[in-house]
Enzyme design. Structure first.
Site, PDB file in Angstrom:
ATOM      1  N   TRP A 180     -16.781  -3.669  -1.792  1.00  0.00           N
ATOM      2  CA  TRP A 180     -16.834  -2.895  -0.538  1.00  0.00           C
ATOM      3  C   TRP A 180     -17.902  -1.835  -0.625  1.00  0.00           C
ATOM      4  O   TRP A 180     -18.333  -1.291   0.374  1.00  0.00           O
ATOM      5  CB  TRP A 180     -15.478  -2.324  -0.168  1.00  0.00           C
ATOM      6  CG  TRP A 180     -14.837  -1.299  -1.059  1.00  0.00           C
ATOM      7  CD1 TRP A 180     -14.367  -1.482  -2.316  1.00  0.00           C
ATOM      8  CD2 TRP A 180     -14.546   0.058  -0.722  1.00  0.00           C
ATOM      9  NE1 TRP A 180     -13.805  -0.332  -2.794  1.00  0.00           N
ATOM     10  CE2 TRP A 180     -13.892   0.630  -1.836  1.00  0.00           C
ATOM     11  CE3 TRP A 180     -14.761   0.837   0.421  1.00  0.00           C
ATOM     12  CZ2 TRP A 180     -13.464   1.974  -1.856  1.00  0.00           C
ATOM     13  CZ3 TRP A 180     -14.328   2.163   0.409  1.00  0.00           C
ATOM     14  CH2 TRP A 180     -13.687   2.719  -0.722  1.00  0.00           C
ATOM     15  N   ASP A 200       0.867  -1.182   0.000  1.00  0.00           N
ATOM     16  CA  ASP A 200       0.000   0.000   0.000  1.00  0.00           C
ATOM     17  C   ASP A 200       0.901   1.230   0.000  1.00  0.00           C
ATOM     18  O   ASP A 200       2.129   1.101  -0.089  1.00  0.00           O
ATOM     19  CB  ASP A 200      -0.977  -0.015   1.193  1.00  0.00           C
ATOM     20  CG  ASP A 200      -2.308   0.627   0.826  1.00  0.00           C
ATOM     21  OD1 ASP A 200      -2.294   1.802   0.411  1.00  0.00           O
ATOM     22  OD2 ASP A 200      -3.354  -0.033   0.927  1.00  0.00           O
ATOM     23  N   HIS A 260      -2.780   3.283  -4.624  1.00  0.00           N
ATOM     24  CA  HIS A 260      -2.188   2.805  -3.361  1.00  0.00           C
ATOM     25  C   HIS A 260      -0.780   2.272  -3.621  1.00  0.00           C
ATOM     26  O   HIS A 260      -0.385   1.217  -3.119  1.00  0.00           O
ATOM     27  CB  HIS A 260      -3.075   1.747  -2.698  1.00  0.00           C
ATOM     28  CG  HIS A 260      -4.312   2.318  -2.055  1.00  0.00           C
ATOM     29  ND1 HIS A 260      -4.262   3.192  -0.995  1.00  0.00           N
ATOM     30  CD2 HIS A 260      -5.627   2.146  -2.325  1.00  0.00           C
ATOM     31  CE1 HIS A 260      -5.507   3.531  -0.639  1.00  0.00           C
ATOM     32  NE2 HIS A 260      -6.345   2.917  -1.435  1.00  0.00           N
ATOM     33  N   TYR A 311     -16.120  -4.096   7.911  1.00  0.00           N
ATOM     34  CA  TYR A 311     -14.796  -3.480   8.056  1.00  0.00           C
ATOM     35  C   TYR A 311     -14.422  -3.481   9.542  1.00  0.00           C
ATOM     36  O   TYR A 311     -14.981  -2.734  10.335  1.00  0.00           O
ATOM     37  CB  TYR A 311     -14.816  -2.057   7.501  1.00  0.00           C
ATOM     38  CG  TYR A 311     -14.442  -2.008   6.030  1.00  0.00           C
ATOM     39  CD1 TYR A 311     -14.849  -3.003   5.156  1.00  0.00           C
ATOM     40  CD2 TYR A 311     -13.655  -0.979   5.521  1.00  0.00           C
ATOM     41  CE1 TYR A 311     -14.500  -2.979   3.821  1.00  0.00           C
ATOM     42  CE2 TYR A 311     -13.303  -0.943   4.175  1.00  0.00           C
ATOM     43  CZ  TYR A 311     -13.727  -1.945   3.337  1.00  0.00           C
ATOM     44  OH  TYR A 311     -13.379  -1.921   2.022  1.00  0.00           O
ATOM     45  N   PHE A 312     -13.466  -4.304   9.866  1.00  0.00           N
ATOM     46  CA  PHE A 312     -13.146  -4.512  11.275  1.00  0.00           C
ATOM     47  C   PHE A 312     -12.155  -3.493  11.815  1.00  0.00           C
ATOM     48  O   PHE A 312     -11.571  -3.682  12.878  1.00  0.00           O
ATOM     49  CB  PHE A 312     -12.649  -5.937  11.491  1.00  0.00           C
ATOM     50  CG  PHE A 312     -13.666  -7.014  11.179  1.00  0.00           C
ATOM     51  CD1 PHE A 312     -15.009  -6.705  11.042  1.00  0.00           C
ATOM     52  CD2 PHE A 312     -13.283  -8.334  11.031  1.00  0.00           C
ATOM     53  CE1 PHE A 312     -15.953  -7.692  10.759  1.00  0.00           C
ATOM     54  CE2 PHE A 312     -14.219  -9.331  10.757  1.00  0.00           C
ATOM     55  CZ  PHE A 312     -15.550  -9.008  10.625  1.00  0.00           C
ATOM     56  N   ASP A 313     -11.952  -2.375  11.075  1.00  0.00           N
ATOM     57  CA  ASP A 313     -11.152  -1.291  11.650  1.00  0.00           C
ATOM     58  C   ASP A 313     -12.053  -0.295  12.383  1.00  0.00           C
ATOM     59  O   ASP A 313     -11.564   0.629  13.024  1.00  0.00           O
ATOM     60  CB  ASP A 313     -10.304  -0.575  10.585  1.00  0.00           C
ATOM     61  CG  ASP A 313     -11.109  -0.049   9.416  1.00  0.00           C
ATOM     62  OD1 ASP A 313     -12.189  -0.616   9.107  1.00  0.00           O
ATOM     63  OD2 ASP A 313     -10.667   0.923   8.780  1.00  0.00           O
ATOM     64  N   THR A 326      -5.578  -1.539   8.972  1.00  0.00           N
ATOM     65  CA  THR A 326      -4.765  -1.371  10.185  1.00  0.00           C
ATOM     66  C   THR A 326      -4.132   0.005  10.364  1.00  0.00           C
ATOM     67  O   THR A 326      -3.122   0.133  11.048  1.00  0.00           O
ATOM     68  CB  THR A 326      -3.649  -2.434  10.223  1.00  0.00           C
ATOM     69  OG1 THR A 326      -2.848  -2.284   9.041  1.00  0.00           O
ATOM     70  CG2 THR A 326      -4.210  -3.829  10.287  1.00  0.00           C
ATOM     71  N   GLU A 344      -9.704   3.013  -5.136  1.00  0.00           N
ATOM     72  CA  GLU A 344      -9.301   4.381  -4.819  1.00  0.00           C
ATOM     73  C   GLU A 344      -8.117   4.885  -5.635  1.00  0.00           C
ATOM     74  O   GLU A 344      -7.225   5.545  -5.088  1.00  0.00           O
ATOM     75  CB  GLU A 344      -8.977   4.483  -3.311  1.00  0.00           C
ATOM     76  CG  GLU A 344     -10.153   4.132  -2.433  1.00  0.00           C
ATOM     77  CD  GLU A 344      -9.854   4.246  -0.943  1.00  0.00           C
ATOM     78  OE1 GLU A 344     -10.745   4.684  -0.217  1.00  0.00           O
ATOM     79  OE2 GLU A 344      -8.737   3.897  -0.504  1.00  0.00           O
TER      80      GLU A 344
HETATM   81  C1  TNX Z   1     -10.660   2.300   2.209  1.00  0.00           C
HETATM   82  S1  TNX Z   1     -11.846  -0.137   1.104  1.00  0.00           S
HETATM   83  C2  TNX Z   1      -9.672   1.507   1.656  1.00  0.00           C
HETATM   84  C3  TNX Z   1      -8.474   1.210   2.442  1.00  0.00           C
HETATM   85  C4  TNX Z   1      -8.524   1.834   3.805  1.00  0.00           C
HETATM   86  C5  TNX Z   1      -9.920   1.723   4.358  1.00  0.00           C
HETATM   87  C6  TNX Z   1     -10.049   2.198   5.780  1.00  0.00           C
HETATM   88  C7  TNX Z   1     -10.687  -0.086   0.213  1.00  0.00           C
HETATM   89  C8  TNX Z   1     -10.727  -1.061  -0.841  1.00  0.00           C
HETATM   90  N1  TNX Z   1      -9.755   0.854   0.460  1.00  0.00           N
HETATM   91  O1  TNX Z   1      -7.361   1.664   1.738  1.00  0.00           O
HETATM   92  O2  TNX Z   1      -7.621   1.188   4.642  1.00  0.00           O
HETATM   93  O3  TNX Z   1     -10.775   2.468   3.546  1.00  0.00           O
HETATM   94  O4  TNX Z   1      -9.577   3.486   5.998  1.00  0.00           O
END
Ligand code: TNX
Length: 674
Positions: A390, A199, A260, A415-417, A464, A323
């Site tokens: 997602w 990432d 990313h 989403y377990f964060d 994380t 993203e």
């Molecule tokens: C979005 S969901 C992301 C991640 C982040 C997460 C939480 C997704 C495919 N991408 O890069 O870690 O939100 O902040």
């Protein structure tokens, strides 16, 4: 004909209807029938042999696992036997199951008979033998040292894909912690671990062809000014892959592209465009950095995939796709020329093309690409690729309608964060409260109505950014993953929250035996409120856009919306009071792309930042405005006295930090009334 039927019908009338047994097992088996034939139960304890047929290496492997965990976690010694044992034993029988069910059991199905002979696990394949052993292990763990009730279980999963995703890029975990996660996944019949290895913040997979990916890309300076990083060697990865395989879990590696990608681009700038300033390397969020589309870059990434395929034997390989910001592609004449040459509409279509290049490459090597559902917008889910949704349910339904196989990975509920409970004792995480009950309430099948695609299953994501230790990683996952496991495994008709919650005490014991310490709120435990004290977690954020429960240098995290540092308390009794607000400055380390323009800043009246208190709403009468100049910029919550003048009665209070810049990030920890 009728005469012939008589005996059968008579037999049916004589046999008592099967009694459904309550079994303390998560996920709940599809059928469990009590056996009244052994009233005292069956005592499986130290000395009970485990019997596998000679030459059955699959059963032998499963028996090893059962023997090991019985010994290590339950204190039981089950000697291994290959010759016939007449009396009480744990037997593995590797053959097709005679199922009375109309649907035959697949490779993950099994039958577990606990009766006068002991425990007999019958399954057609290794996976089923393993899940039979898992069910037995859960039964043994639930009532340690006591005889097991006689029961006949026939079981098979509802969904084929029961996954977790672990982000080892933002913060990495030790190999033993990952293996503990795998142990617990196996005990809940999960079968996929998507391993997010790259990432913006770090590249965690050793790739000998490109050593700078780890020598440079695995390290960064964090928001605290300290160097942070590390990576997994190929030997470690092989160990984890084998460890997971022995427990029925396929590791799905994820190499993020085209977005990313900052860590890789810091290592090999020639694969992309201008970098970001060193100070931005401490940021979370969505960076502008994106891989280029020159043949040399694609070739390099395919070389990375070669090494990935050599390490990970599973069929699916994830190539990210979420993203990705296209600004750098838009600004690059070379990329624009490429779009033209390829006859593509725009940058979005180019991302679809990019994903297709990788998916075809993987397919040519007998593998299958997996990507996030952002690729749908790119019109570019390559044929045969699996979609991780997602943005579900919408994203999932769109992908299913387009004929794709889909895994539900819905944000925020899977989403377990996110924090698990509203209390101040929860560790840092994202702000939406997601409880096991929230997860359990999801009906995955609802997205699958009338589509030509195929819902493969469900997956929980352990991102994380705010998960800085192995222990916290495990505690973010459990017990929530237990609720998810049941969505993945148990047929909808068998699921009910009351039944599940009755099994949670056994789950808590199981987690304790595997040394997971759940967060205080995960099982609904709330800590007593301190009189007169309102923690940020008990307040509403004013616009709830990106609410995060962020670590401070104080005792508790602070709940703050990074897009608007503004809170509303519950109604509080005022009588011309002076309240105390504990407030801290946190680093503002977020890449927000275009959203940065939408941060709400409420300008101060003076030169410096101010704390403003208004009555009832944020547009209500102003009760106080105090300068924040004396608060040090070190994340330590500092008590600020705020006299509220002549305010009386019971009112909500709106508190906000007035400032001209997003940095520092003001965070209220608590408001205390006299
Ligand atoms: C979005 S969901 C992301 C991640 C982040 C997460 C939480 C997704 C495919 N991408 O890069 O870690 O939100 O902040």
């Amino acid at each position: 004909m009728p005469a012939k039927r008589w005996p059968a019908l008579a037999a049916v009338a004589l046999i008592a209807a099967p009694v459904r047994a309550e079994v303390p097992v998560i996920p709940l088996p599809q059928t469990a029938e009590a056996d009244a034939g052994v009233p005292g139960g069956i005592a499986l304890g130290s000395g009970t042999p485990i019997m596998v047929q000679a030459d059955d290496t699959d059963a032998a492997g499963v028996a090893d696992w059962l023997g090991d965990i019985a010994h290590q976690r339950l204190g039981l010694h089950f000697p291994r036997k290959v010759q016939q044992v007449q009396g009480l034993a744990i037997r593995f029988v590797h053959k097709p199951v005679d199922s009375t069910d109309a649907k035959p059991l697949g490779g993950e199905g099994y039958r577990l008979d606990i009766d006068a002979r002991g425990a007999t696990i019958t399954a057609p394949a290794r996976a089923g033998l393993f899940y039979g052993a898992v069910t037995l292990a859960q039964l043994l763990a639930a009532t340690p040292g006591q005889p097991l009730a006689a029961v006949h279980i026939t079981d098979a999963p509802h969904y084929a894909w029961r996954g977790l995703m672990l982000d080892s890029a933002r913060h990495m975990q030790s190999v033993p912690a990952i293996e503990r996660l795998i142990d617990l996944m196996a005990l809940h019949k999960f079968n996929r671990l998507q391993w997010h290895l790259t990432d913006d913040q770090g590249w965690r997979l050793q790739i000998p062809a490109f050593p700078r990916l780890t020598s440079v890309g695995a390290w960064r300076v964090g928001p605290d000014g300290k160097r942070y990083g590390g990576f997994y060697t190929q030997a470690q990865v092989r160990h984890v892959v084998a460890y997971a395989a022995a427990r029925g879990i396929t590791i799905v590696p994820e190499i993020e592209m085209p977005g990313h990608a900052l860590a890789a681009l810091r290592a090999y700038p020639e694969w992309g465009f201008a970098g970001v300033p060193a100070s931005a390397q401490a940021d979370w969020g969505v960076f502008p950095s994106i891989f280029g589309v020159e043949p040399v870059t694609l070739k390099a990434l395919q070389t990375v995939l070669d090494e990935v395929m050599a390490l990970f034997p599973g069929r699916e390989i994830a190539t990210g796709g979420d993203e990705a910001l296209h600004d750098q592609w838009r600004a690059s004449p070379a990329v624009q020329a490429r779009i033209k040459a390829l006859g593509l509409r725009d940058e979005t279509a180019l991302q679809g093309w990019f994903a297709g290049q990788m998916a075809r490459y993987l397919a040519a090597h007998g593998r299958q690409a997996i990507g996030w559902d952002d690729l749908l917008a790119a019109g570019g889910i390559p044929e045969g690729a699996v979609v991780l949704s997602w943005h579900s349910p919408q994203g999932a339904t769109t992908a299913l309608k387009a004929g794709h196989d889909v895994v539900l990975a819905t944000d925020p509920v899977f989403y377990f964060d996110h924090r698990q409970a509203p209390g101040r004792d929860e560790p840092p995480g994202r702000g939406t409260v997601i409880t096991p009950a929230d997860i359990y309430a999801v009906d995955p099948g609802s997205v699958d109505a009338a589509t030509s695609g195929h819902l493969l299953g469900v997956q929980g994501q352990i991102w994380t950014e705010y998960v800085r230790s192995d222990a916290q990683m495990l505690a973010m996952a459990w017990p929530r993953a237990a609720a998810l496991a049941e969505l993945g495994w148990t047929t909808p008709a068998r699921r009910d929250w009351t039944g599940f919650s009755a099994r949670l005490p056994a789950e808590a014991q199981l987690l304790a035996r595997w040394q997971v310490q759940p967060t205080p709120g995960a099982f609904g435990v709330t800590t007593a409120a301190v009189a007169g004290e309102v923690p940020s977690q008990a307040m509403q954020t004013c616009s709830n856009r990106i609410a995060l429960n962020l670590p401070t240098a104080g005792e508790h995290p602070a709940l703050v919306d990074i897009m608007d540092r503004c809170w509303v308390t519950p109604p509080v009794a005022l009588d011309a009071p002076t309240i105390t607000v504990r407030i801290a400055t946190l680093p503002f380390n977020y890449q927000l792309a275009a959203d940065a323009k939408t941060i709400t800043l409420r300008p101060p009246v003076g030169n410096g930042d101010e704390l403003v208190v208004r009555q009832d709403t944020c547009d209500g009468p102003e009760l106080a405005r105090v300068p924040l100049d004396a608060v040090p910029h070190d994340a330590v919550p500092t008590a600020v006295s705020v006299p509220l003048g002549a305010a009386t009665g019971t009112h909500k209070l709106c508190l906000f930090a007035a400032s001209r810049s997003p940095a520092p990030l003001w965070a209220i920890e608590t408001v205390t009334l006299p």
